[in-house]
Design an enzyme around this catalytic site. Structure first.
Site, short mmCIF file in Angstrom:
data_model
loop_
_atom_site.label_atom_id
_atom_site.label_comp_id
_atom_site.label_asym_id
_atom_site.label_seq_id
_atom_site.Cartn_x
_atom_site.Cartn_y
_atom_site.Cartn_z
CG HIS A 119 -26.39 10.92 25.28
ND1 HIS A 119 -27.35 10.08 24.77
CD2 HIS A 119 -25.93 9.75 25.91
CE1 HIS A 119 -27.36 9.01 24.51
NE2 HIS A 119 -25.29 8.66 24.80
CG HIS A 164 -27.57 14.79 23.05
ND1 HIS A 164 -28.50 14.64 24.23
CD2 HIS A 164 -28.03 13.33 22.89
CE1 HIS A 164 -29.13 13.82 24.62
NE2 HIS A 164 -28.28 12.48 24.04
CG ASN A 181 -29.05 9.34 21.60
OD1 ASN A 181 -28.68 10.22 22.47
ND2 ASN A 181 -29.69 7.56 21.29
CG HIS A 182 -33.04 8.97 22.41
ND1 HIS A 182 -33.75 7.73 21.66
CD2 HIS A 182 -32.50 8.23 23.22
CE1 HIS A 182 -33.60 6.43 22.77
NE2 HIS A 182 -32.40 6.99 23.32
CG HIS A 219 -29.97 10.66 31.41
ND1 HIS A 219 -31.97 10.05 31.19
CD2 HIS A 219 -29.86 10.96 30.31
CE1 HIS A 219 -31.89 9.57 29.56
NE2 HIS A 219 -31.15 10.65 29.26
CD GLU A 254 -31.91 12.60 23.19
OE1 GLU A 254 -31.50 12.47 22.13
OE2 GLU A 254 -31.21 10.86 24.54
CG ASN A 255 -33.91 10.92 26.65
OD1 ASN A 255 -33.20 11.47 26.96
ND2 ASN A 255 -34.50 10.06 25.95
#
Length: 264
Positions: free
Chosen positions: A175, A150, A67-68, A177, A39-40
């Protein structure tokens, strides 16, 4: 069944690290199935079709999100055509994509479920109810089930681990990290860790360039976050699952740095 899971891949640094290290990880852990959180992956915000294709070309079998998910708007054009990517299942029912996928590779089958927490994150449907529904559905096909939760709050993640103990093979957090040191196998056979960690620069703040983050903390003013280009670290998990029962039999953290990553 051997499963390799790699934490949130952040930007070009994270992608380069994954490409560099994945062959050695395959040699050491002999995974049947490889899952990554993507997602990142695109400059720290979402994922693109080309990046997803690269991951699959490198040997990844499934991608989880968070969420991204919608940060790269072109995802709306292709996510419904890519069965190997899951976004949080407790998004709106009108959202494109899917919250669960059956990943098949090397003669094995693994259900992957993506959920997003509600504590300190935007309002969203209940992840616990979504987990109950999807696990019941998955169990008709396989006992090997991976849940990527997440979420921001450690309490919410730990609660999900207990909620699914004995029903999922692993509940892993993404999420934040930062890899946590609470990896365990719960009493009824579910492996658990609060956060797997990330793949990206270890010289920034959660993979982002530190000056912009410090500016925001020091001034409370907006600043644009960009991916840091420093030396990387890579966090992940190696999991062994008893296919007959779906229970985890072994869980090992992976933590590597760019300076010293040769796997013996």
């Amino acid at each position: 069944m051997n499963v390799l899971f790699i934490g949130d891949i952040v930007g070009n640094v994270g992608r380069s690290a994954l490409k560099q290290v994945l062959p050695a990880l395959r040699d050491k852990y002999n995974p049947h199935i490889i899952i990554v959180n993507g997602e990142n992956a695109a400059a720290g915000r979402g994922i693109t079709r080309n990046i997803a294709r690269e991951f699959f070309e490198w040997g990844v079998h499934g991608i989880t999100m968070g969420n991204h998910t919608w940060d790269n708007k072109d995802i709306f054009e292709w996510i419904d055509d890519e069965p190997r990517i899951v976004r949080p299942a407790n998004f709106s029912p009108q959202a494109p994509g899917q919250g669960m996928a059956m990943i098949k590779a090397n003669g094995k089958q693994l259900a992957i479920i993506n959920l997003q927490g509600r504590a300190f994150l935007p309002p969203i449907d209940c992840p616990f109810q979504a987990a109950d529904e999807l696990i019941e559905e998955a169990q008709h096909t396989t006992k090997a089930i991976l849940v990527d939760f997440h979420a921001e709050a450690t309490s919410e993640k730990i609660a999900m681990g207990w909620h699914l103990d004995g029903r999922a093979s692993i509940v892993l957090g993404t999420h934040t990290h930062v890899q946590t040191n609470d990896d365990t196998i719960l009493p009824n056979g579910t492996a658990y860790i609060t956060d797997v960690g990330m793949v990206g620069s270890k010289e920034g703040v959660l993979g982002m360039e530190k000056s912009a983050v410090l500016h925001r903390f020091l001034t409370q003013l907006p600043s644009r976050f960009v991916v840091d280009e420093g030396k990387w670290h890579l966090h992940g998990l190696s999991l062994q699952i008893d296919e007959a029962t779906g229970k985890a039999t072994k869980l090992s953290k992976i933590r590597l740095t760019e300076e010293e990553w040769i796997l013996m």
